[in-house]
Design a protein around this motif. Sequence first.
Motif, PDB file in Angstrom:
ATOM      1  N   VAL A 184       0.844  -1.192   0.000  1.00 50.59           N
ATOM      2  CA  VAL A 184       0.000   0.000   0.000  1.00 50.59           C
ATOM      3  C   VAL A 184       0.885   1.250   0.000  1.00 50.59           C
ATOM      4  CG1 VAL A 184      -1.880  -1.165   1.218  1.00 50.59           C
ATOM      5  CG2 VAL A 184      -0.142   0.068   2.522  1.00 50.59           C
ATOM      6  N   TYR A 185       0.269   2.374  -0.379  1.00 58.21           N
ATOM      7  CA  TYR A 185       0.995   3.632  -0.429  1.00 58.21           C
ATOM      8  C   TYR A 185       1.225   4.209   0.959  1.00 58.21           C
ATOM      9  CZ  TYR A 185       0.434   4.228  -5.491  1.00 58.21           C
ATOM     10  OH  TYR A 185       0.503   4.091  -6.842  1.00 58.21           O
ATOM     11  N   CYS A 186       2.362   4.838   1.140  1.00 56.71           N
ATOM     12  CA  CYS A 186       2.603   5.674   2.316  1.00 56.71           C
ATOM     13  C   CYS A 186       1.975   7.037   2.045  1.00 56.71           C
ATOM     14  CB  CYS A 186       4.113   5.817   2.558  1.00 56.71           C
ATOM     15  SG  CYS A 186       4.534   7.055   3.799  1.00 56.71           S
ATOM     16  N   ILE A 187       1.043   7.449   2.893  1.00 55.28           N
ATOM     17  CA  ILE A 187       0.326   8.704   2.660  1.00 55.28           C
ATOM     18  C   ILE A 187       1.273   9.897   2.697  1.00 55.28           C
ATOM     19  CG2 ILE A 187      -1.494  10.218   3.557  1.00 55.28           C
ATOM     20  CD1 ILE A 187      -2.944   7.783   4.529  1.00 55.28           C
ATOM     21  N   ILE A 207      -6.441  15.316  -0.105  1.00 56.25           N
ATOM     22  CA  ILE A 207      -5.906  14.034  -0.560  1.00 56.25           C
ATOM     23  C   ILE A 207      -5.484  13.168   0.627  1.00 56.25           C
ATOM     24  CG2 ILE A 207      -3.947  12.970  -1.766  1.00 56.25           C
ATOM     25  CD1 ILE A 207      -4.137  15.228  -3.804  1.00 56.25           C
ATOM     26  N   VAL A 208      -4.844  13.790   1.625  1.00 57.11           N
ATOM     27  CA  VAL A 208      -4.424  13.046   2.812  1.00 57.11           C
ATOM     28  C   VAL A 208      -5.641  12.515   3.564  1.00 57.11           C
ATOM     29  CG1 VAL A 208      -3.335  13.255   5.074  1.00 57.11           C
ATOM     30  CG2 VAL A 208      -2.228  14.239   3.065  1.00 57.11           C
ATOM     31  N   ASN A 209      -6.666  13.342   3.750  1.00 54.92           N
ATOM     32  CA  ASN A 209      -7.877  12.903   4.443  1.00 54.92           C
ATOM     33  C   ASN A 209      -8.547  11.753   3.701  1.00 54.92           C
ATOM     34  OD1 ASN A 209      -7.529  14.807   6.451  1.00 54.92           O
ATOM     35  ND2 ASN A 209      -8.824  16.336   5.473  1.00 54.92           N
ATOM     36  N   MET A 210      -8.525  11.828   2.386  1.00 54.78           N
ATOM     37  CA  MET A 210      -9.096  10.748   1.590  1.00 54.78           C
ATOM     38  C   MET A 210      -8.304   9.456   1.798  1.00 54.78           C
ATOM     39  SD  MET A 210      -9.559  10.648  -2.553  1.00 54.78           S
ATOM     40  CE  MET A 210      -7.765  10.651  -2.780  1.00 54.78           C
ATOM     41  N   GLY A 211      -6.989   9.591   1.892  1.00 53.17           N
ATOM     42  CA  GLY A 211      -6.142   8.417   2.066  1.00 53.17           C
ATOM     43  C   GLY A 211      -6.350   7.722   3.399  1.00 53.17           C
ATOM     44  N   TYR A 212      -6.826   8.451   4.403  1.00 52.80           N
ATOM     45  CA  TYR A 212      -7.044   7.853   5.718  1.00 52.80           C
ATOM     46  C   TYR A 212      -8.391   7.136   5.839  1.00 52.80           C
ATOM     47  CZ  TYR A 212      -2.922   9.834   8.003  1.00 52.80           C
ATOM     48  OH  TYR A 212      -1.631  10.108   8.385  1.00 52.80           O
ATOM     49  N   HIS A 217     -16.338   2.578   0.194  1.00 60.35           N
ATOM     50  CA  HIS A 217     -17.360   3.442  -0.417  1.00 60.35           C
ATOM     51  C   HIS A 217     -17.150   4.900  -0.040  1.00 60.35           C
ATOM     52  CE1 HIS A 217     -19.149   2.935   3.610  1.00 60.35           C
ATOM     53  NE2 HIS A 217     -19.869   4.022   3.347  1.00 60.35           N
ATOM     54  N   ARG A 218     -16.658   5.168   1.170  1.00 59.03           N
ATOM     55  CA  ARG A 218     -16.377   6.550   1.564  1.00 59.03           C
ATOM     56  C   ARG A 218     -15.161   7.092   0.809  1.00 59.03           C
ATOM     57  NH1 ARG A 218     -18.654   8.537   6.192  1.00 59.03           N
ATOM     58  NH2 ARG A 218     -16.812   9.828   6.561  1.00 59.03           N
ATOM     59  N   PHE A 219     -14.152   6.230   0.603  1.00 60.94           N
ATOM     60  CA  PHE A 219     -12.991   6.641  -0.173  1.00 60.94           C
ATOM     61  C   PHE A 219     -13.392   6.994  -1.607  1.00 60.94           C
ATOM     62  CE2 PHE A 219      -9.768   5.392  -3.263  1.00 60.94           C
ATOM     63  CZ  PHE A 219      -8.701   6.200  -2.881  1.00 60.94           C
ATOM     64  N   LYS A 220     -14.204   6.128  -2.232  1.00 60.67           N
ATOM     65  CA  LYS A 220     -14.611   6.363  -3.617  1.00 60.67           C
ATOM     66  C   LYS A 220     -15.464   7.632  -3.728  1.00 60.67           C
ATOM     67  CE  LYS A 220     -14.479   1.476  -4.933  1.00 60.67           C
ATOM     68  NZ  LYS A 220     -15.255   0.292  -5.361  1.00 60.67           N
ATOM     69  N   HIS A 221     -16.282   7.894  -2.720  1.00 60.45           N
ATOM     70  CA  HIS A 221     -17.110   9.107  -2.730  1.00 60.45           C
ATOM     71  C   HIS A 221     -16.229  10.359  -2.676  1.00 60.45           C
ATOM     72  CE1 HIS A 221     -20.440  11.817  -1.916  1.00 60.45           C
ATOM     73  NE2 HIS A 221     -19.813  12.238  -0.828  1.00 60.45           N
ATOM     74  N   LYS A 222     -15.245  10.352  -1.787  1.00 64.30           N
ATOM     75  CA  LYS A 222     -14.346  11.505  -1.684  1.00 64.30           C
ATOM     76  C   LYS A 222     -13.500  11.654  -2.942  1.00 64.30           C
ATOM     77  CE  LYS A 222     -13.857  12.078   3.310  1.00 64.30           C
ATOM     78  NZ  LYS A 222     -12.919  12.219   4.442  1.00 64.30           N
ATOM     79  N   ARG A 238      -6.283  15.560 -12.045  1.00 61.64           N
ATOM     80  CA  ARG A 238      -7.056  14.320 -12.178  1.00 61.64           C
ATOM     81  C   ARG A 238      -6.191  13.221 -12.775  1.00 61.64           C
ATOM     82  NH1 ARG A 238     -13.149  13.991 -14.694  1.00 61.64           N
ATOM     83  NH2 ARG A 238     -13.555  11.808 -14.150  1.00 61.64           N
ATOM     84  N   GLN A 239      -5.362  13.595 -13.732  1.00 58.33           N
ATOM     85  CA  GLN A 239      -4.452  12.625 -14.330  1.00 58.33           C
ATOM     86  C   GLN A 239      -3.417  12.148 -13.313  1.00 58.33           C
ATOM     87  OE1 GLN A 239      -2.446  14.122 -17.774  1.00 58.33           O
ATOM     88  NE2 GLN A 239      -1.404  12.197 -18.228  1.00 58.33           N
ATOM     89  N   TRP A 240      -2.970  13.070 -12.441  1.00 56.10           N
ATOM     90  CA  TRP A 240      -1.984  12.705 -11.413  1.00 56.10           C
ATOM     91  C   TRP A 240      -2.575  11.682 -10.443  1.00 56.10           C
ATOM     92  CZ3 TRP A 240      -1.585  12.977  -6.104  1.00 56.10           C
ATOM     93  CH2 TRP A 240      -0.300  12.842  -5.556  1.00 56.10           C
ATOM     94  N   LEU A 241      -3.834  11.879 -10.040  1.00 59.75           N
ATOM     95  CA  LEU A 241      -4.478  10.920  -9.157  1.00 59.75           C
ATOM     96  C   LEU A 241      -4.642   9.557  -9.845  1.00 59.75           C
ATOM     97  CD1 LEU A 241      -7.308  12.994  -7.435  1.00 59.75           C
ATOM     98  CD2 LEU A 241      -5.324  11.983  -6.345  1.00 59.75           C
ATOM     99  N   GLY A 242      -4.978   9.580 -11.107  1.00 55.98           N
ATOM    100  CA  GLY A 242      -5.180   8.346 -11.829  1.00 55.98           C
ATOM    101  C   GLY A 242      -3.915   7.555 -12.069  1.00 55.98           C
ATOM    102  N   SER A 243      -2.751   8.224 -11.916  1.00 53.65           N
ATOM    103  CA  SER A 243      -1.476   7.535 -12.130  1.00 53.65           C
ATOM    104  C   SER A 243      -1.123   6.602 -10.993  1.00 53.65           C
ATOM    105  CB  SER A 243      -0.350   8.570 -12.325  1.00 53.65           C
ATOM    106  OG  SER A 243      -0.137   9.301 -11.126  1.00 53.65           O
ATOM    107  N   MET A 244      -1.769   6.748  -9.844  1.00 50.31           N
ATOM    108  CA  MET A 244      -1.513   5.876  -8.702  1.00 50.31           C
ATOM    109  C   MET A 244      -2.391   4.651  -8.794  1.00 50.31           C
ATOM    110  SD  MET A 244      -1.033   8.473  -5.486  1.00 50.31           S
ATOM    111  CE  MET A 244      -2.609   9.279  -5.768  1.00 50.31           C
ATOM    112  N   GLU A 245      -1.749   3.524  -8.980  1.00 49.70           N
ATOM    113  CA  GLU A 245      -2.495   2.265  -9.143  1.00 49.70           C
ATOM    114  C   GLU A 245      -3.036   1.795  -7.804  1.00 49.70           C
ATOM    115  OE1 GLU A 245      -1.610  -2.375 -10.438  1.00 49.70           O
ATOM    116  OE2 GLU A 245       0.003  -0.901 -10.324  1.00 49.70           O
ATOM    117  N   PRO A 246      -4.347   1.666  -7.645  1.00 47.67           N
ATOM    118  CA  PRO A 246      -4.899   1.148  -6.382  1.00 47.67           C
ATOM    119  C   PRO A 246      -4.598  -0.333  -6.246  1.00 47.67           C
ATOM    120  CG  PRO A 246      -6.643   1.388  -7.996  1.00 47.67           C
ATOM    121  CD  PRO A 246      -5.401   1.940  -8.639  1.00 47.67           C
ATOM    122  N   TRP A 247      -4.360  -0.772  -4.991  1.00 52.46           N
ATOM    123  CA  TRP A 247      -4.061  -2.190  -4.764  1.00 52.46           C
ATOM    124  C   TRP A 247      -4.669  -2.601  -3.426  1.00 52.46           C
ATOM    125  CZ3 TRP A 247       1.458  -4.631  -5.410  1.00 52.46           C
ATOM    126  CH2 TRP A 247       1.325  -6.021  -5.435  1.00 52.46           C
TER     127      TRP A 247
END
Length: 247
Positions: A184-187, A207-212, A217-222, A238-247
């Motif tokens: 997982v990513y280090c916030i 972005i940090v609050n979203m990561g916590y 479903h709450r993460f996807k909403h934010k 938006r492109q920068w956020l999309g570059s992080m692959e969720p795992w």
Amino acid sequence: MSQDHRKLDAKSICNSIMPLVKDSPIIPMSTLIADMQARFQYKVSYRKAWLAKQMAMQKLYGDWDEAYNELQGWISAMVEYIPGTIVDLQTAFPYCKLLVQVDETWLYGKYTQILLIAVAQDGNGNVLPIAFAIVESENSELWAYFIQNLQRHVVKQDNICIISDRSKGLVAAIRQSELPWRSVYCIRHIAVNFHNQYKNKDWRKRIVNMGYELEAHRFKHKLARLETDMAGFNPSLRQWLGSMEPW
């Protein structure tokens, strides 16, 4: 008396509370403070009472650090001089949280290699270094060497969560090793990388609050709200956020 009592120092308190600590090593600070107040009509500070109890424990049972450092030599002596002695020395990680944080950094000065390091955390919140390696460069092959030896000698559990900046070399090494670990990513890395590129504290905070968020479903909403707001502010965000692959 509003000021600290110079005569009633930690050493004096230690001698007074020694019988109490001997009878009950887990005696709470509040009880010791109340005893001092009843005896001397003066309320000592929590810090002074804590220091006094540590002194009393050391006098009664010895210094913990010294005893721990002597353990290895004591075990070796038993094995050598008492035939038939069997020693099963276990590493400390089984008693840590199932989280491992790995990172890398350049060494400066005379030695210019790269330091790979892994740390863990025990139940008291203490951060413990559990493995390190010095390598010539950061790539998937050297990360695989580090991760495989980490799993072979220190972290032998399967359900481990690795926290990192998720560099391409590290992610590739974990996948190639086929370890049942989750990466997982280090916030903090995400926040620093974002700020270095966009210099916007408000967006970084969101972005940090979203990561916590712990619920998907709450993460996807934010994330959806953030992408919508960012689209009008700076399309590249938006492109920068999309570059992080969720795992």
